[in-house]
Structures are given as C-alpha cells and as structure tokens.
Design a protein around this motif. Structure first.
Motif, PDB file in Angstrom:
ATOM      1  N   ILE A   1       9.028   2.621  -3.990  1.00  0.00           N
ATOM      2  CA  ILE A   1       8.138   3.247  -4.982  1.00  0.00           C
ATOM      3  C   ILE A   1       6.687   3.159  -4.522  1.00  0.00           C
ATOM      4  CG2 ILE A   1       7.260   3.090  -7.343  1.00  0.00           C
ATOM      5  CD1 ILE A   1      10.071   4.221  -7.245  1.00  0.00           C
ATOM      6  N   PHE A   2       6.292   2.012  -3.971  1.00  0.00           N
ATOM      7  CA  PHE A   2       4.916   1.859  -3.502  1.00  0.00           C
ATOM      8  C   PHE A   2       4.577   2.867  -2.399  1.00  0.00           C
ATOM      9  CE2 PHE A   2       5.122  -2.823  -4.830  1.00  0.00           C
ATOM     10  CZ  PHE A   2       4.267  -2.647  -5.915  1.00  0.00           C
ATOM     11  N   ASN A   3       5.525   3.080  -1.482  1.00  0.00           N
ATOM     12  CA  ASN A   3       5.250   3.903  -0.302  1.00  0.00           C
ATOM     13  C   ASN A   3       5.309   5.391  -0.597  1.00  0.00           C
ATOM     14  OD1 ASN A   3       6.788   1.799   2.290  1.00  0.00           O
ATOM     15  ND2 ASN A   3       4.869   1.608   1.194  1.00  0.00           N
TER      16      ASN A   3
ATOM     17  N   GLY B   1       0.815  -1.202   0.000  1.00  0.00           N
ATOM     18  CA  GLY B   1       0.000   0.000   0.000  1.00  0.00           C
ATOM     19  C   GLY B   1       0.855   1.259   0.000  1.00  0.00           C
ATOM     20  N   SER B   2       0.245   2.374   0.322  1.00  0.00           N
ATOM     21  CA  SER B   2       0.950   3.657   0.281  1.00  0.00           C
ATOM     22  C   SER B   2       1.860   3.879   1.474  1.00  0.00           C
ATOM     23  CB  SER B   2      -0.064   4.801   0.187  1.00  0.00           C
ATOM     24  OG  SER B   2      -0.726   4.764  -1.061  1.00  0.00           O
ATOM     25  N   ILE B   3       1.703   3.063   2.525  1.00  0.00           N
ATOM     26  CA  ILE B   3       2.561   3.182   3.705  1.00  0.00           C
ATOM     27  C   ILE B   3       2.948   1.783   4.167  1.00  0.00           C
ATOM     28  CG2 ILE B   3       1.674   5.407   4.504  1.00  0.00           C
ATOM     29  CD1 ILE B   3      -0.110   3.882   6.451  1.00  0.00           C
ATOM     30  N   SER B   4       4.007   1.710   4.977  1.00  0.00           N
ATOM     31  CA  SER B   4       4.456   0.419   5.511  1.00  0.00           C
ATOM     32  C   SER B   4       4.636   0.473   7.023  1.00  0.00           C
ATOM     33  CB  SER B   4       5.768  -0.005   4.841  1.00  0.00           C
ATOM     34  OG  SER B   4       5.551  -0.376   3.495  1.00  0.00           O
ATOM     35  N   ASP B   5       3.946   1.388   7.677  1.00  0.00           N
ATOM     36  CA  ASP B   5       4.022   1.488   9.132  1.00  0.00           C
ATOM     37  C   ASP B   5       3.213   0.401   9.826  1.00  0.00           C
ATOM     38  OD1 ASP B   5       3.722   4.513   7.939  1.00  0.00           O
ATOM     39  OD2 ASP B   5       5.332   4.351   9.409  1.00  0.00           O
ATOM     40  N   GLN B   6       2.231  -0.167   9.143  1.00  0.00           N
ATOM     41  CA  GLN B   6       1.317  -1.103   9.787  1.00  0.00           C
ATOM     42  C   GLN B   6       1.965  -2.455  10.022  1.00  0.00           C
ATOM     43  OE1 GLN B   6       1.054  -0.162   6.484  1.00  0.00           O
ATOM     44  NE2 GLN B   6      -1.088   0.157   5.943  1.00  0.00           N
ATOM     45  N   THR B   7       1.337  -3.238  10.884  1.00  0.00           N
ATOM     46  CA  THR B   7       1.777  -4.615  11.094  1.00  0.00           C
ATOM     47  C   THR B   7       1.180  -5.518  10.022  1.00  0.00           C
ATOM     48  OG1 THR B   7      -0.077  -5.100  12.570  1.00  0.00           O
ATOM     49  CG2 THR B   7       1.975  -4.308  13.587  1.00  0.00           C
TER      50      THR B   7
END
Length: 485
Positions: A317-319, A134-140
């Motif tokens: 690129i995704f983030n 997705g647009s971020i990678s902060d999640q678990t």
C-alpha cells in the motif's frame, strides 16, 4: 577507542599487495555510474563492489594512502548527483544481508546495502514489517537513512527516526557503533549524514509486527481538499495527496492498519496498456506540442477518478509505481504553511495554464506529511512537515523542459520556509542552509572531527555543506545532458 586487530596489519600491506587484494572486487576500469533517472552520470577513478567488511577496510586503506575520496552508493535511485564522484566509488550492493532478527524486542540488524524490497520480503517471513515506508522500495536501507527519506503520516517521523543504532567505518579505519546513548552526536549526524560521516556497515532498525493497511483513494476538487486539509490529514494514520493541476483535482489516499482480509485493488485503466504506454506516448508527443500536457493531465486524472478501496500488506500500500525516468524536486515546509503554499502554487500554475507561452508541468504533484524530529539535518527537524514534490517525466528517456518550472516552484516553496529533500537536486548553499537548520554547525563540527581530511566528502557534500565553488563544484558537473529549460 581500541584499535581493531585488522587495522594493525592493514598498514603492513604494500601498495602492490593492496591493489592485488582489491582487484577481484574492482569493476572494469571503463565503468561509469548513472543514476536511475538517467539525469546524472560520472566516471569514478575506480568502482569497487565489496562483499565483506574487510574488503571495505581495504578500500579505505587505499584511499587514505592515495588521498582519495570514497563515495558509497547503493542502487543509485537518488535523482541528484548525491552519489557522484571523481574519486573512488564503493557499491554496497553485495552488503545486503539481514543479520539479526529480534521479533520479541521489535528490532532487526541489517547490512546497509540491503534494498527495502528485499528487506520487506525477509521481514514478512518472520511476521515483521517496517513501521513506515516511502513511495518506493528500490533504495537501499543505508541510502534512506543517510538522507532522512520519509513516508507519510503526520504522526510518523522520517524513516531515520526508527533507527536505533549504526555501525560505521570511519575515515581512520576504525569501526564504531553509535546510538542515542553511545556517541550520540555521531549518531544524530549520521542518520541524515549524506554519507559523509563514515561508511555505514549495519543499521539497527525498529520494526513492528506485520500489518495490513486499508487504503481508500478518492478524487475531490482542489479547493475542497485545501479547505478540509487538517481534518483530512488527521483522519487516518497515513495520508497523502496526488494533485493533478490541469484537472484541478486532488487524489486523496487515506490508509489505516486493519485486520480485515486482503483485498488488493488497482485502477485497471491506470496500470494497463492505456495507463502506462498511451500516457508515455502522449508525453513524448507533448515534447513537441507543449499544450498537449494540459489534456494529458486531465486524462490521467480521469483514469484514476473512481473511488478505490484496497487492503494489502503494508509495504504494498505504501509503495507506488514510479512509471518513467524523471526529473524531480521535493521540498519540506512547516505544516502550518501548507494551505498558504498550496494556494500560491495553484495561483501560479493557473497563470501558466492561461498563458499561451506558459510552462506545462507534468503530473501528479505529490503531497505527503511527517512528524517533527530532532535530527540535525532532517527537513522535519523541529517541525511537523508537509512535503511537496513535482516531476517532469522523461518519456522513453528523452529530455523534457524542467529547469524554469523547477526554479519557479522552488521559489514559492522557499518563501514558505522550504527545506530541500537531500536526495534530490537543489541549489542551496551553507549560508542559506545554516538559517534553515539550527544545528547545521554542529553537523559540520562532527564531520571535521571524524573525517578531517574529507575522505567521505564528494562534490555534492563539498558544495552544499562546505560551500566549495569553482570547476567541479556546481550542480551541473555530472549532468548527463545539456541543460534543458
């Protein structure tokens, strides 16, 4: 199903002994939970931070004896009250290891509490990568699975479609493994289960060899984008738009796998002092001078108006940068409704801009795409999907008007068959959700069968899935601030 050895002696532990065993993993009693966007907060009865599966079993044992709800939470990135509870909260932040790597078979096994940022780094060491992000990678990892979080790409499903199996702790304390072949109903319910089927311990995830993406970003006029929608969306593997309504422009991002050498790029203006701090200051001033938001939207569109080509590791690129705390809502509509929906949104926003007392939305409106799937509660169930999300930033954490804006936005999305993103706040109840999801009753049947008492049903699940009403079961209960119009 055999009874695990640990369950045989958990029941022999006295309540005082259980409290003693849980004391080292109990967060101080005055601890509160607040989500990343600082929009919802709660005061759980207790917050536990287990580091082992046995400690998870002990928490569930205590909850069974006391008749409490247990809510698992990762980093709290969901902008809704999905993670909130007045019962027990179980933080998965120490359940964060990559357990198995099968590069030849292209899958890994990881604990549910690992963040995507950490997973990307671990996978890169072994020459692997997630298929879509997705647009971020902060999640678990557990958080994105249980909410069917998505990336973009009309031929790519939501991230849960890459899950091959799950190990869960059920409400009765048993540990089970489920997949499309083994306990398939539990599996299909759990890969968009809102954390209500059981505690996800591990995720078996399909991956692919590490790859780079070549992304081309360019700005075009809104109507040109909508006219060329089908050709734009299918021209590259991963396509998304950022819409700046005040400027009437679309920023088009098109990304494809490549073997070209890395060539990172970014807009200096957007990411520098001007792009971050000046925009935030202007957004703060616009809290008092609402018409200023139109100028800020045009200014932000100008900051990113040049054509940019970047080649980098896939997840980079995704983030994108979330930038500021925010209110946000996102809905999924059938892909075939995209053009009509965008036109309706455009007409509505132009009316707002032409009205001296009209609403003044922030920017950008993000538009992404996903393939159809068969996951019971996935917003892409049975349909290729366009996702449309809007934000209202909270400059320096201060509140901004958003409720009326979101209500009008959601009304348009609902007219076009909109389904809400489960991780974000929405108003839909079971009677409406049942019409949107053909397998809704199958989902509730599984929940009742594996958790008849409702150990994993927090207020969010009781409200949206089971229709509970009354004090404690409306979506303003955990709001951190007074409602803002």
């Amino acid at each position: 199903m055999s009874t695990p050895t640990s369950m045989l002696h958990l029941s022999s532990i006295s309540l005082p002994q259980l409290y003693d065993l849980l004391h080292p993993i109990t967060v101080p009693s005055n601890a509160k939970f607040t989500n990343w966007s600082r929009t919802f907060t709660c005061s759980p009865l207790a917050i536990f931070e287990p580091a082992t599966e046995l400690q998870c079993e002990l928490i569930l044992e205590l909850a069974r004896r006391e008749g409490r709800v247990v809510r698992a939470v990762g980093v709290g990135h969901s902008p809704s009250d999905l993670a909130c509870t007045t019962g027990y909260m179980l933080r998965t932040t120490k359940l964060d290891r990559l357990l198995e790597i099968h590069a030849d078979k292209r899958y890994i096994v990881a604990q549910a509490g690992i963040t995507l940022d950490a997973l990307h780094a671990e996978l890169a060491v072994h020459g692997l990568a997630m298929i879509n992000v997705g647009s971020i990678s902060d999640q678990t990892l557990g958080g994105i699975v249980t909410t069917a979080t998505h990336g973009t790409g009309i031929n790519y499903g939501v991230i849960s479609t890459h899950v091959m199996g799950l190990s869960l702790l059920l409400a009765d304390g048993s540990r089970v493994f489920c997949s499309r072949q083994e306990r398939p109903d539990l599996f299909t319910a759990s890969i968009c289960g809102l954390g209500s089927t059981g505690l996800i311990l591990t995720v078996t995830l399909e991956v692919e060899p590490a790859f780079r993406l070549k992304e081309v970003q360019q700005t075009i006029q809104f109507h040109e984008c909508v006219r060329s929608l089908d050709s734009l969306v299918t021209a590259s593997e991963h396509v998304r738009f950022w819409w700046f309504p005040a400027a009437d422009t679309m920023r088009v991002s098109s990304a494809d796998r490549t073997v070209e050498p890395p060539k990172p790029a970014g807009s200096w203006l957007w990411h520098s002092l001007i792009g971050f701090h000046v925009v935030q200051f202007l957004l703060f001033v616009a809290r008092f001078i609402l018409p200023l938001n139109i100028f800020i939207g045009r200014f932000a569109s100008w900051l990113v108006s040049t054509k940019v080509i970047a080649i980098d590791d896939s997840f980079r690129i995704f983030n994108m940068e979330c930038r500021y705390p925010q209110h946000t809502t996102e809905w999924a509509i059938p892909y075939e409704n995209t053009k009509a929906c965008l036109h309706d949104l455009h007409d509505w926003l132009m009316r707002e801009f032409s009205d001296p007392n009209g609403l003044r939305p922030h920017f950008p409106i993000e538009v992404r795409f996903s393939d159809s799937d068969d996951i019971w509660l996935s917003p892409s169930n049975g349909q290729r999907t366009c996702w449309i999300g809007i934000v209202q930033f909270k400059p320096y954490g201060f509140e901004v008007p958003y409720r009326l804006l979101f209500e009008r936005f959601e009304a348009i999305l609902c007219r076009h068959g909109g389904r809400p993103h489960w991780a974000k706040a929405h108003h839909l109840r079971p009677e409406t959700l049942r019409t949107l999801y053909p397998r809704f009753d199958d989902f509730t049947r599984v929940l009742v069968s594996v958790d008849p008492r409702g150990m994993f049903r927090n207020e969010y699940v009781e409200r949206h899935i089971f229709g509970k009403t009354g004090p404690g079961y409306h979506n303003r209960v955990f709001k951190r601030h007074a409602p803002s119009q």
